[in-house]
Design a protein around this motif. Structure first.
Motif, PDB file in Angstrom:
ATOM      1  N   UNK A   1      15.413   0.652  -0.395  1.00 57.09           N
ATOM      2  CA  UNK A   1      13.967   1.106  -0.320  1.00 57.09           C
ATOM      3  C   UNK A   1      12.895  -0.321   0.565  1.00 57.09           C
ATOM      4  N   UNK A   2      12.009   0.898   0.720  1.00 58.63           N
ATOM      5  CA  UNK A   2      11.040  -0.237   2.211  1.00 58.63           C
ATOM      6  C   UNK A   2       9.482  -0.635   1.481  1.00 58.63           C
ATOM      7  N   UNK A   3       9.082  -1.258   1.347  1.00 59.77           N
ATOM      8  CA  UNK A   3       7.907  -1.667   1.080  1.00 59.77           C
ATOM      9  C   UNK A   3       6.721  -1.134   2.173  1.00 59.77           C
ATOM     10  N   UNK A   4       5.466  -1.394   1.922  1.00 58.31           N
ATOM     11  CA  UNK A   4       3.985  -1.215   2.997  1.00 58.31           C
ATOM     12  C   UNK A   4       3.071  -2.201   3.009  1.00 58.31           C
ATOM     13  N   UNK A   5       3.232  -3.108   3.521  1.00 56.06           N
ATOM     14  CA  UNK A   5       2.381  -4.116   3.709  1.00 56.06           C
ATOM     15  C   UNK A   5       0.886  -4.157   4.409  1.00 56.06           C
ATOM     16  N   UNK A   6       0.311  -4.733   3.597  1.00 58.59           N
ATOM     17  CA  UNK A   6      -1.073  -5.609   5.004  1.00 58.59           C
ATOM     18  C   UNK A   6      -1.475  -7.322   4.808  1.00 58.59           C
TER      19      UNK A   6
ATOM     20  N   UNK B   1       0.520  -0.854   0.160  1.00 58.41           N
ATOM     21  CA  UNK B   1       0.066  -0.018  -0.228  1.00 58.41           C
ATOM     22  C   UNK B   1       1.232   1.196  -0.086  1.00 58.41           C
ATOM     23  N   UNK B   2       1.780   1.463  -0.233  1.00 50.78           N
ATOM     24  CA  UNK B   2       3.199   2.224  -0.013  1.00 50.78           C
ATOM     25  C   UNK B   2       4.709   1.786  -0.714  1.00 50.78           C
ATOM     26  N   UNK B   3       4.937   2.881  -0.662  1.00 51.69           N
ATOM     27  CA  UNK B   3       6.831   2.461  -0.701  1.00 51.69           C
ATOM     28  C   UNK B   3       6.933   3.260  -0.206  1.00 51.69           C
ATOM     29  N   UNK B   4       8.964   3.472   0.597  1.00 53.12           N
ATOM     30  CA  UNK B   4       9.051   4.502   1.037  1.00 53.12           C
ATOM     31  C   UNK B   4      10.138   4.283   0.825  1.00 53.12           C
ATOM     32  N   UNK B   5      11.895   5.488   0.713  1.00 54.10           N
ATOM     33  CA  UNK B   5      13.224   5.938   0.361  1.00 54.10           C
ATOM     34  C   UNK B   5      13.010   7.449   0.786  1.00 54.10           C
ATOM     35  N   UNK B   6      14.485   6.983   1.274  1.00 56.90           N
ATOM     36  CA  UNK B   6      14.918   8.332   1.186  1.00 56.90           C
ATOM     37  C   UNK B   6      15.598   9.521   0.490  1.00 56.90           C
ATOM     38  N   UNK B   7      15.236  10.714   0.654  1.00 51.79           N
ATOM     39  CA  UNK B   7      15.486  12.010  -1.027  1.00 51.79           C
ATOM     40  C   UNK B   7      16.441  12.776  -0.219  1.00 51.79           C
ATOM     41  N   UNK B   8      16.094  13.888  -0.462  1.00 52.15           N
ATOM     42  CA  UNK B   8      16.946  14.960  -0.399  1.00 52.15           C
ATOM     43  C   UNK B   8      16.526  15.793  -0.566  1.00 52.15           C
ATOM     44  N   UNK B   9      17.182  16.034   1.037  1.00 53.57           N
ATOM     45  CA  UNK B   9      16.346  17.316   1.087  1.00 53.57           C
ATOM     46  C   UNK B   9      17.106  18.971   1.207  1.00 53.57           C
ATOM     47  N   UNK B  10      16.774  20.207   0.767  1.00 57.48           N
ATOM     48  CA  UNK B  10      17.574  21.315   0.337  1.00 57.48           C
ATOM     49  C   UNK B  10      16.536  22.192   0.722  1.00 57.48           C
ATOM     50  N   UNK B  11      17.701  23.455   0.795  1.00 58.50           N
ATOM     51  CA  UNK B  11      17.129  24.753   1.328  1.00 58.50           C
ATOM     52  C   UNK B  11      17.687  25.523  -0.501  1.00 58.50           C
ATOM     53  N   UNK B  12      16.203  26.029  -1.364  1.00 63.23           N
ATOM     54  CA  UNK B  12      16.801  26.110  -2.459  1.00 63.23           C
ATOM     55  C   UNK B  12      16.888  27.094  -3.403  1.00 63.23           C
ATOM     56  N   UNK B  13      17.005  28.088  -1.457  1.00 62.07           N
ATOM     57  CA  UNK B  13      17.566  29.459  -1.885  1.00 62.07           C
ATOM     58  C   UNK B  13      19.672  29.764  -2.031  1.00 62.07           C
TER      59      UNK B  13
END
Length: 425
Positions: free
Chosen positions: A306-311, A159-171
């Motif tokens: 990658x993580x997968x959320x399951x029922x 019912x979902x997928x989960x992974x890390x991403x890159x957060x950054x300050x666009x200024x």
């Protein structure tokens, strides 16, 4: 010792027999109609069978209220099924179900990396040869289906997928700046963790980024890890070089605080950090897939787990068809949309991943990009992953700190591969 092994084999035989006999009846029921089925406990003609039974459902505590209307709609569609919705913990699925499977929930949330252990322990209901399997395979992205599969058997409804991403300050950084590790860390400062516990999750996939495999191509081969080669040595050299990279700020628990204070301009985290980063950066928050890295052969995508959320369905459920029908319903397109809208779960449903509501969300868009095979590897489900985590942490931490010399890399990698390839009980 002999007696212990006999007991293990006996339990495995009995549990397998229960599933096989129930599945045989389930197949007969599923084959009768696309809209009606029969519980495995019933013996009446499948053409007149109904989806019925009393089902106990566990969802994460903070999600109980969200699922109440979904369950109510399910009960309207299947009036012969009564669902008892209670709070549970998806992270503790294996522990909670194994305490007493006969009294545990019929349907429960779980992370995919527990599938291998729970399936081998006889805690999960396999449904590969049923119509439910077709639904899972047809409607979800391949990586999610892989996460729900163990030894060629389907055990979960993504019912979902989960992974890390890159957060950054666009200024401080542009979209082009964050495309490669070199430009990211030369034009800004990245707060990330090489030196403390937890580096394993962030940087363990570097070995796969450079072409190696963890537990084989499918993550199920105990002796299939090949980190102890020249590619693995290249990864350790790269990790060691980051200690002198002025654009890398060692940050563990303080990563978010550093971003808020402006000490750093970016950090690597998952969807769970979305609200905190938004609070820290406001309109300057931007999100992207991981940058590329160069191990000496040109730029290559930096991968994440990658993580997968399951029922999943309890193998000891007394109403398998009703339980499977509920699990399918809770993970269908409309349910996944509600879960995305209310709590930000990035859907695994193929069509929903193209929905404008999802694609217009920066975090979801980055996670979906990370969920393809170029950017991530489905976290292996082998129980031996329990050995991987501490061993990988120690290797990354000590390499980064300079406690391991380059002349020792081969021996350390040989030991890592040996340690994580031993069968765990």
């Amino acid at each position: 010792m002999e007696d212990i092994e006999m007991k293990k084999n006996w339990r495995k035989y009995v549990s397998t027999g229960v599933v096989l006999s129930a599945t045989a009846l389930l197949l007969a029921a599923c084959g009768s109609s696309s809209s009606s089925s029969s519980d495995s406990s019933k013996t009446e003609d499948s053409s007149s069978a109904k989806v019925s039974g009393d089902i106990k459902l566990w969802v994460d505590t903070e999600q109980v209220d969200m699922f109440k209307p979904i369950v109510a709609d399910f009960e309207k569609e299947y009036p012969d099924v009564k669902v008892e919705l209670t709070a549970g913990s998806s992270a503790d699925a294996k522990k909670d179900v194994s305490k007493d499977p006969s009294s545990a929930a019929d349907v429960f949330m779980m992370p995919h990396d527990q599938v291998g252990q729970m399936a081998d322990a006889g805690l999960l209901y396999p449904f590969t040869e049923t119509k439910f399997a077709d639904s899972v395979k047809d409607n979800n992205v391949d990586s999610a289906v892989e996460g729900a599969t163990w030894k060629d058997e389907l055990y979960g409804f993504p019912y979902g997928v989960e992974s890390q991403v890159l957060y950054y300050n666009k200024s401080k950084l542009s979209a082009d700046d964050v495309k490669t590790w070199n430009t990211l860390t030369s034009k800004g400062k990245l707060g990330t963790n090489f030196g403390d516990a937890g580096a394993n999750y962030i940087f363990g996939p570097l070995f796969m980024s450079n072409g190696d495999v963890l537990y084989g191509d499918n993550g199920e081969d105990l002796t299939g890890t090949n980190f102890n080669n020249e590619k693995g040595i290249e990864v350790l050299k790269w990790i060691a070089s980051q200690k002198s990279n002025s654009g890398v700020v060692q940050s563990s628990t303080e990563a978010l605080a550093n971003l808020t204070a402006g000490t750093t301009d970016a950090f690597l985290s998952g969807p769970w950090s979305k609200n905190d980063v938004k609070k820290a950066l406001g309109d300057n928050m931007a999100v992207a897939a991981y940058p590329t890295v160069d191990f000496g052969h040109g730029e290559t995508p930096m991968k994440a787990f990658l993580g997968v959320k399951l029922f999943a369905v309890n193998q000891q459920t007394k109403s398998p068809v009703a339980a499977l029908t509920l699990a399918e319903y809770l993970s269908n397109e409309s349910s996944q949309l509600k879960e995305f809208e209310e709590i930000g779960t990035v859907p695994s449903n193929k069509d929903l991943q193209k929905n404008e509501k999802v694609t217009s969300d920066a975090v979801a868009k980055a996670v979906m990009e990370m969920s393809d095979t170029d950017h991530s590897v489905v976290m292996p489900k082998l129980p031996e992953m329990n050995s991987f985590w501490p061993a990988m942490d120690a290797l990354i931490n000590d390499t980064y700190k300079g406690n391991i010399k380059e002349s020792q890399y081969q021996d350390k990698l040989d030991k890592l591969v040996s340690d994580i390839s031993k069968t765990t009980e």
